[in-house]
Design a protein around this motif. Structure first.
Motif, PDB file in Angstrom:
ATOM      1  N   ALA A 256       0.857  -1.183   0.000  1.00 55.19           N
ATOM      2  CA  ALA A 256       0.000   0.000   0.000  1.00 55.19           C
ATOM      3  C   ALA A 256       0.893   1.233   0.000  1.00 55.19           C
ATOM      4  O   ALA A 256       2.082   1.159   0.316  1.00 55.19           O
ATOM      5  CB  ALA A 256      -0.914   0.013   1.220  1.00 55.19           C
ATOM      6  N   SER A 257       0.327   2.360  -0.363  1.00 58.44           N
ATOM      7  CA  SER A 257       1.109   3.596  -0.373  1.00 58.44           C
ATOM      8  C   SER A 257       0.258   4.748   0.137  1.00 58.44           C
ATOM      9  O   SER A 257      -0.973   4.706   0.087  1.00 58.44           O
ATOM     10  CB  SER A 257       1.628   3.912  -1.784  1.00 58.44           C
ATOM     11  N   ASP A 258       0.935   5.763   0.621  1.00 57.17           N
ATOM     12  CA  ASP A 258       0.273   6.973   1.097  1.00 57.17           C
ATOM     13  C   ASP A 258       1.152   8.152   0.701  1.00 57.17           C
ATOM     14  O   ASP A 258       2.381   8.102   0.858  1.00 57.17           O
ATOM     15  CB  ASP A 258       0.090   6.937   2.614  1.00 57.17           C
ATOM     16  N   VAL A 259       0.547   9.185   0.163  1.00 55.55           N
ATOM     17  CA  VAL A 259       1.269  10.391  -0.225  1.00 55.55           C
ATOM     18  C   VAL A 259       0.507  11.583   0.339  1.00 55.55           C
ATOM     19  O   VAL A 259      -0.687  11.738   0.081  1.00 55.55           O
ATOM     20  CB  VAL A 259       1.381  10.523  -1.757  1.00 55.55           C
ATOM     21  N   ARG A 260       1.189  12.392   1.133  1.00 56.07           N
ATOM     22  CA  ARG A 260       0.500  13.549   1.701  1.00 56.07           C
ATOM     23  C   ARG A 260       1.485  14.680   2.010  1.00 56.07           C
ATOM     24  O   ARG A 260       2.664  14.443   2.278  1.00 56.07           O
ATOM     25  CB  ARG A 260      -0.267  13.166   2.964  1.00 56.07           C
ATOM     26  N   ILE A 405       7.798   9.094  -9.729  1.00 56.18           N
ATOM     27  CA  ILE A 405       6.714   8.121  -9.580  1.00 56.18           C
ATOM     28  C   ILE A 405       7.324   6.747  -9.297  1.00 56.18           C
ATOM     29  O   ILE A 405       8.209   6.300 -10.023  1.00 56.18           O
ATOM     30  CB  ILE A 405       5.872   8.034 -10.873  1.00 56.18           C
ATOM     31  N   SER A 406       6.855   6.082  -8.258  1.00 62.62           N
ATOM     32  CA  SER A 406       7.344   4.748  -7.922  1.00 62.62           C
ATOM     33  C   SER A 406       6.262   3.708  -8.154  1.00 62.62           C
ATOM     34  O   SER A 406       5.065   3.995  -8.085  1.00 62.62           O
ATOM     35  CB  SER A 406       7.790   4.697  -6.458  1.00 62.62           C
ATOM     36  N   ASN A 407       6.701   2.488  -8.413  1.00 60.81           N
ATOM     37  CA  ASN A 407       5.772   1.385  -8.593  1.00 60.81           C
ATOM     38  C   ASN A 407       5.193   0.961  -7.235  1.00 60.81           C
ATOM     39  O   ASN A 407       5.733   1.289  -6.181  1.00 60.81           O
ATOM     40  CB  ASN A 407       6.481   0.195  -9.249  1.00 60.81           C
ATOM     41  N   VAL A 408       4.110   0.228  -7.284  1.00 62.83           N
ATOM     42  CA  VAL A 408       3.502  -0.379  -6.099  1.00 62.83           C
ATOM     43  C   VAL A 408       3.684  -1.879  -6.245  1.00 62.83           C
ATOM     44  O   VAL A 408       3.160  -2.483  -7.188  1.00 62.83           O
ATOM     45  CB  VAL A 408       2.006  -0.002  -5.998  1.00 62.83           C
ATOM     46  N   THR A 409       4.458  -2.500  -5.332  1.00 64.41           N
ATOM     47  CA  THR A 409       4.827  -3.904  -5.499  1.00 64.41           C
ATOM     48  C   THR A 409       4.424  -4.713  -4.271  1.00 64.41           C
ATOM     49  O   THR A 409       3.246  -4.818  -3.950  1.00 64.41           O
ATOM     50  CB  THR A 409       6.344  -4.015  -5.759  1.00 64.41           C
ATOM     51  N   VAL A 410       5.423  -5.307  -3.601  1.00 65.15           N
ATOM     52  CA  VAL A 410       5.202  -6.057  -2.367  1.00 65.15           C
ATOM     53  C   VAL A 410       6.215  -5.586  -1.340  1.00 65.15           C
ATOM     54  O   VAL A 410       7.267  -5.050  -1.700  1.00 65.15           O
ATOM     55  CB  VAL A 410       5.350  -7.583  -2.588  1.00 65.15           C
ATOM     56  N   CYS A 411       5.934  -5.782  -0.051  1.00 67.55           N
ATOM     57  CA  CYS A 411       6.881  -5.368   0.978  1.00 67.55           C
ATOM     58  C   CYS A 411       6.556  -6.057   2.298  1.00 67.55           C
ATOM     59  O   CYS A 411       5.446  -6.568   2.491  1.00 67.55           O
ATOM     60  CB  CYS A 411       6.885  -3.852   1.151  1.00 67.55           C
ATOM     61  N   ASP A 412       7.540  -6.037   3.192  1.00 66.57           N
ATOM     62  CA  ASP A 412       7.329  -6.611   4.523  1.00 66.57           C
ATOM     63  C   ASP A 412       7.782  -5.659   5.624  1.00 66.57           C
ATOM     64  O   ASP A 412       8.006  -6.068   6.753  1.00 66.57           O
ATOM     65  CB  ASP A 412       8.022  -7.969   4.658  1.00 66.57           C
ATOM     66  N   ASP A 413       7.933  -4.368   5.280  1.00 68.83           N
ATOM     67  CA  ASP A 413       8.269  -3.359   6.276  1.00 68.83           C
ATOM     68  C   ASP A 413       7.770  -2.005   5.783  1.00 68.83           C
ATOM     69  O   ASP A 413       7.224  -1.908   4.678  1.00 68.83           O
ATOM     70  CB  ASP A 413       9.784  -3.310   6.525  1.00 68.83           C
ATOM     71  N   ALA A 414       7.944  -0.986   6.595  1.00 69.90           N
ATOM     72  CA  ALA A 414       7.510   0.364   6.237  1.00 69.90           C
ATOM     73  C   ALA A 414       8.723   1.207   5.879  1.00 69.90           C
ATOM     74  O   ALA A 414       9.769   1.116   6.530  1.00 69.90           O
ATOM     75  CB  ALA A 414       6.753   1.002   7.390  1.00 69.90           C
ATOM     76  N   GLN A 415       8.579   2.019   4.843  1.00 69.11           N
ATOM     77  CA  GLN A 415       9.640   2.913   4.399  1.00 69.11           C
ATOM     78  C   GLN A 415       9.030   4.256   4.037  1.00 69.11           C
ATOM     79  O   GLN A 415       7.879   4.335   3.596  1.00 69.11           O
ATOM     80  CB  GLN A 415      10.375   2.316   3.197  1.00 69.11           C
ATOM     81  N   TRP A 417       9.712   8.350   2.382  1.00 70.91           N
ATOM     82  CA  TRP A 417      10.483   9.313   1.607  1.00 70.91           C
ATOM     83  C   TRP A 417       9.936  10.706   1.911  1.00 70.91           C
ATOM     84  O   TRP A 417       8.801  11.031   1.538  1.00 70.91           O
ATOM     85  CB  TRP A 417      10.361   9.019   0.117  1.00 70.91           C
ATOM     86  N   VAL A 418      10.722  11.493   2.602  1.00 69.25           N
ATOM     87  CA  VAL A 418      10.333  12.864   2.951  1.00 69.25           C
ATOM     88  C   VAL A 418      11.020  13.792   1.968  1.00 69.25           C
ATOM     89  O   VAL A 418      12.235  13.704   1.746  1.00 69.25           O
ATOM     90  CB  VAL A 418      10.738  13.207   4.390  1.00 69.25           C
ATOM     91  N   GLY A 424       6.780  23.113   0.268  1.00 72.22           N
ATOM     92  CA  GLY A 424       6.805  22.673   1.654  1.00 72.22           C
ATOM     93  C   GLY A 424       7.378  21.281   1.816  1.00 72.22           C
ATOM     94  O   GLY A 424       8.262  20.860   1.061  1.00 72.22           O
ATOM     95  N   LEU A 425       6.835  20.552   2.788  1.00 68.90           N
ATOM     96  CA  LEU A 425       7.342  19.232   3.148  1.00 68.90           C
ATOM     97  C   LEU A 425       6.247  18.196   2.906  1.00 68.90           C
ATOM     98  O   LEU A 425       5.094  18.391   3.292  1.00 68.90           O
ATOM     99  CB  LEU A 425       7.740  19.222   4.626  1.00 68.90           C
ATOM    100  N   SER A 426       6.618  17.086   2.252  1.00 71.02           N
ATOM    101  CA  SER A 426       5.646  16.023   2.014  1.00 71.02           C
ATOM    102  C   SER A 426       6.292  14.680   2.318  1.00 71.02           C
ATOM    103  O   SER A 426       7.517  14.573   2.432  1.00 71.02           O
ATOM    104  CB  SER A 426       5.134  16.050   0.570  1.00 71.02           C
ATOM    105  N   ILE A 427       5.454  13.657   2.445  1.00 69.32           N
ATOM    106  CA  ILE A 427       5.958  12.330   2.777  1.00 69.32           C
ATOM    107  C   ILE A 427       5.233  11.278   1.944  1.00 69.32           C
ATOM    108  O   ILE A 427       4.018  11.312   1.783  1.00 69.32           O
ATOM    109  CB  ILE A 427       5.798  12.029   4.289  1.00 69.32           C
ATOM    110  N   ARG A 428       6.023  10.370   1.369  1.00 74.70           N
ATOM    111  CA  ARG A 428       5.461   9.198   0.704  1.00 74.70           C
ATOM    112  C   ARG A 428       5.777   7.988   1.568  1.00 74.70           C
ATOM    113  O   ARG A 428       6.916   7.798   1.990  1.00 74.70           O
ATOM    114  CB  ARG A 428       6.054   8.981  -0.690  1.00 74.70           C
TER     115      ARG A 428
END
Length: 476
Positions: A256-260, A405-415, A417-418, A424-428
């Protein structure tokens, strides 16, 4: 540069054309080994197979329909400039072999145009095509595309991670735009004259050769000992996100991804002022805010994590497209989640100590710590920070609608990118797509916004700045 993920990329629909590299000569085997990062990535790709392609794309807008002659020539010139784009890999259980094509033997061919009437279908198509083509086990593992409309166009360049890092996308946008505009204005200009107007691209393959020739660093070296202590604090493995994600290490789930946006321009400047006044810097302040938010959600007081840094300090590779990053360890300590100033001072001290490990590569670290590190998961807990305002060409990013733009794949941890831009400041955020992780991440990101607001509003205690403190910020 707006940092986002493909499932959240807002692109105006139009007529899509793909521009594909078609080698005019056979691939040949090269003695140049893959870099450490490339080898790690290729082994992971072989394990997870199709559908787990970790590609990254850059996009920017043009104020008119595409000049197809100029764009085709632009793409060919860019490919010929950067040797990372001439290579692929043959991956076998016992070895990885680099394959190359001569730079003069490349040609870019446009596909038939396809019309898209809505953003969702275009986005879905781009994701599928980039995932198919940008496969590290194939060549070429990159694809160019354009989306044309009556009064504007979008240029996209997607690459597998073996070829690029985030910094490379900034270089790609700058050079694609610069060369395209030059060829539109002076279509008869010779290729050699185009290159004169560009910075030296360097050679990523030369970097790979030099990295492979590095000698081992003794385990008694202070930098290796620092890494060993860090891994020991993580239980002999890489750092893990400290809150529940609903997955087991080594068993990735769909991502999953979140961009804000987390701070606007004015509050970002205010936050930086607070960090400087407290004897810290922007990045150590961001890490402290993340640690404080996690602490308020029940995480331990000590938060070990890694952060990436580029390895382009050598001017030979400053303008190279390639994967030129390393990693450094840092531990955020939040004893009292209501005392940002104390945590900031401790974090910045840890950050400065982390910079002391630079100079040893990750292959040297892994060899030096030996059995002190074991890989137990696919991903690791990481926070990246980049101030795009410091990178050449960034002054145009807003006007040309530049995206990472990054792909959405699979993962087993949280990462995470600020990124800091003029807005201003954003986080993916990248995390497993499980009910547990979604709930955890929403609570954490809400807490993070709460902490940042408190700091900007002056509701956190501050200490006086240390007069002799030298500020060094991450610029990954």
């Amino acid at each position: 540069m707006h940092v986002t993920a493909i499932d959240r990329y807002e692109i105006e629909p139009g007529t899509l054309t793909e521009w594909t590299l078609a080698p005019t000569d056979e691939l040949v085997r090269s003695d140049v080994p893959p870099s450490y990062n490339q080898q790690f990535h290729l082994e992971t790709a072989r394990t997870h197979g199709v559908g787990a392609s970790v590609w990254m794309a850059a996009s920017f807008d043009l104020p008119a329909p595409v000049n197809r002659v100029a764009l085709r020539r632009t793409l060919e010139l860019i490919v010929r400039r950067h040797d990372a784009l001439w290579t692929g890999f043959e991956v076998r259980p016992d070895r990885i072999t680099r394959l190359t094509v001569p730079p003069h033997a490349v040609a870019v061919t446009p596909s038939a145009a396809v019309e898209f009437g809505d953003t969702a279908s275009l986005r879905t198509h781009l994701r599928a095509r980039f995932t198919e083509v940008c496969d590290p086990l194939t060549f070429p593992a990159f694809l160019f595309a354009t989306v044309e409309r009556a009064g504007s166009s979008t240029v996209l360049a997607a690459f597998d991670h073996t070829i690029v890092d985030g910094y490379s996308l900034v270089i790609a946008i700058r050079e694609l735009r610069q060369v395209y505009e030059l060829l539109c204005a002076t279509p008869d200009i010779a290729d050699e004259d185009v290159h004169v107007d560009l910075d030296d691209p360097g050679s990523f393959m030369s970097f790979c050769v030099e990295e492979s020739a590095e000698e081992d660093v003794d385990a008694s070296d202070p930098r290796i000992r620092a890494w060993a202590r860090f891994y020991e604090s993580c239980g002999g493995t890489a750092p893990r996100f400290p809150l529940p994600l609903g997955v087991q290490p080594g068993k990735p789930a769909p991502q999953a991804s979140d961009v804000r946006s987390i701070l606007d321009t004015q509050d970002t400047a205010r936050f930086e002022e607070v960090c400087l006044a407290g004897g810290g810097a922007m990045f150590s302040g961001v890490l402290t805010a993340i640690g404080t938010a996690l602490r308020r959600e029940g995480a331990p007081a000590l938060l070990p994590l890694q952060f990436p840094l580029h390895t382009r300090l050598d001017p030979r590779w400053e303008g190279s497209i390639g994967w030129l990053t390393t990693s450094a360890p840092v531990t955020v300590r939040v004893d009292r989640p209501d005392d940002f100033a104390a945590a900031l001072a401790d974090t910045h001290s840890s950050f400065r100590s982390a910079l002391n490990v630079l100079g040893v590569s990750m292959p040297q670290v892994r060899a030096g710590v030996g059995d002190g590190y074991r890989r137990t998961s696919t991903d690791l807990f990481m926070v990246s920070f980049i101030d795009y305002r410091r990178l050449a060409g960034s002054e145009h990013h807003r006007s040309i609608n530049a995206h990472h733009i990054s792909n959405v794949t699979v993962c087993d941890d949280a990462q995470f990118w600020v990124s800091r831009t003029t807005e201003g400041l954003s986080i993916r955020s990248r995390f497993p797509d499980t009910p547990v992780a979604r709930d955890t991440m929403e609570r954490f990101l809400t807490r993070l916004a709460e902490v940042l607001t408190e700091v900007c509003d002056g509701r956190s205690t501050l200490q006086q700045p240390e007069a002799d403190l030298v500020l060094v910020e991450s610029a990954v």
